[in-house]
Design an enzyme around this catalytic site. Structure first.
Site, mmCIF file in Angstrom:
data_model
loop_
_atom_site.group_PDB
_atom_site.id
_atom_site.type_symbol
_atom_site.label_atom_id
_atom_site.label_comp_id
_atom_site.label_asym_id
_atom_site.label_seq_id
_atom_site.Cartn_x
_atom_site.Cartn_y
_atom_site.Cartn_z
ATOM 1 N N SER A 20 0.768 -1.158 -0.143
ATOM 2 C CA SER A 20 0.022 0.006 0.152
ATOM 3 C C SER A 20 0.857 1.320 0.166
ATOM 4 C CB SER A 20 -0.895 0.015 1.031
ATOM 5 O OG SER A 20 -1.490 1.382 1.546
ATOM 6 N N TYR A 60 0.553 -0.006 11.023
ATOM 7 C CA TYR A 60 0.264 -0.474 9.327
ATOM 8 C C TYR A 60 1.154 -0.107 8.433
ATOM 9 C CZ TYR A 60 -2.730 -0.582 5.162
ATOM 10 O OH TYR A 60 -2.954 -0.684 4.064
#
Length: 329
Positions: A159, A185
């Protein structure tokens, strides 16, 4: 630092769809495994792989839900597996390898984002455990089947969130530093990119190539841990409350979001290549923060960091590709 992050003359771009990328692709006789393949980007990915003729296995923590989502997709099957459980991953891999069918495509699409602090049974922070360590275990366990394909690809769905944080090798699991769900994350998504680099160095001479990618910014179940105010802060809705579609700005439909992963998995333009981070159906450049957010951060394309993460992952899991290959004999 020498980098492989050099864009190609790709016929596709940010607005390209999964259908466009997969036009003319023939996967008959191939076996693909797609984690997270029953929702969001993973479901679109599974559907297009099956439509191209592949047999698709979708490992799922909730097989009943997965089977309902995949109903009507010929060639897809669901098998139980929980990425956060080392035992569950091991059982799944043994079952697949034991059948003797080569695995041509492994697409590691499952993940969690910005979740509250939790840990696996070994004490690893859950986002790192699920997004990275679970897929590391899965790849090691499936290694004999990937080698048997003769030419296989492993695709790690990272991502742009990897730009939030690199690896903190001194406190990966937030044992000493305060827990920040976004830093955790970001670290896990950096790990996805570094994993693909390290895997590719190990697999390329044996026909296994690896890639990582940013699919785009798509509102899916991945955002389930976010509040409505957090989602609104991403500026993904227009004045009428409708989801914006602006591919060049990264706001994509599910079909556009799945395109880059499928391109990494099937494009002949990537033959002989690997270990690179991709976006918008192309190899990405190294990010230049003063210009914008496109591209891969230097810390996520650092071969030394990739090797360090691999060695630590091997230590933490007790698994290596060499040990997995012993299963063939």
């Amino acid at each position: 630092m020498i980098t492989l992050q050099s864009p190609l003359a790709s016929p596709f771009d940010a607005a390209s769809t999964a259908a466009e990328v997969m036009a003319g692709v023939d996967l008959r006789g191939k076996l693909a495994i797609v984690t997270g393949g029953y929702s969001g980007l993973g479901l679109v990915t599974s559907r297009h792989l099956a439509a191209a003729g592949a047999r698709v296995i979708v490992p799922a923590r909730d097989p009943k839900r997965a089977s309902a989502a995949l109903a009507g997709i010929d060639g897809s099957v669901v098998e139980p597996m929980d990425l956060i459980s080392a035992d569950s991953v091991s059982v799944f891999c043994a079952r697949v390898v034991g059948r003797g069918q080569p695995v041509s495509l492994l697409i590691n699409c499952a993940g969690v984002m910005a979740s509250p602090l939790a840990r696996d049974v070994e004490g690893h922070e859950s986002q790192f455990s699920i997004n990275h360590l679970g897929h590391y275990r899965l790849t090691c366990g499936l290694w004999p089947a990937l080698l048997a394909a003769g030419s296989a690809r492993v695709v790690a769905v990272s991502s742009r969130g990897h730009q939030i944080a690199g690896m903190d090798f001194d406190d990966t699991d937030f044992q000493r530093r305060p827990y920040d769900k976004w830093v955790a994350y970001g670290q896990s998504k950096t790990a996805n990119a570094l994993f693909a680099m390290a895997l590719d160095t190990r697999g390329r001479e044996q026909g296994v190539r690896a890639f990582s990618l940013h699919p785009g910014q798509i509102l899916t179940d991945l955002a389930r841990h976010l509040s409505s105010s957090e989602i609104e802060a991403f500026d993904v809705f227009d004045e009428n409350g409708q989801y914006k579609v602006a591919p060049q700005a990264g706001l994509k439909t599910l079909e556009q979001g799945a395109a880059t992963g499928l391109w990494c998995a099937t494009s002949p333009a990537l033959d002989g290549k690997g270990g690179v981070y991709c976006e918008d159906c192309n190899i990405a450049s190294v990010n230049q923060p003063e210009i914008g957010r496109k591209g891969v951060a230097q810390w996520a394309s650092d071969p030394d960091a990739a090797e360090r993460l691999w060695q630590l992952s091997q230590q933490w899991t007790g698994l290596s590709l060499a040990k997995s290959r012993d299963m063939e004999r």
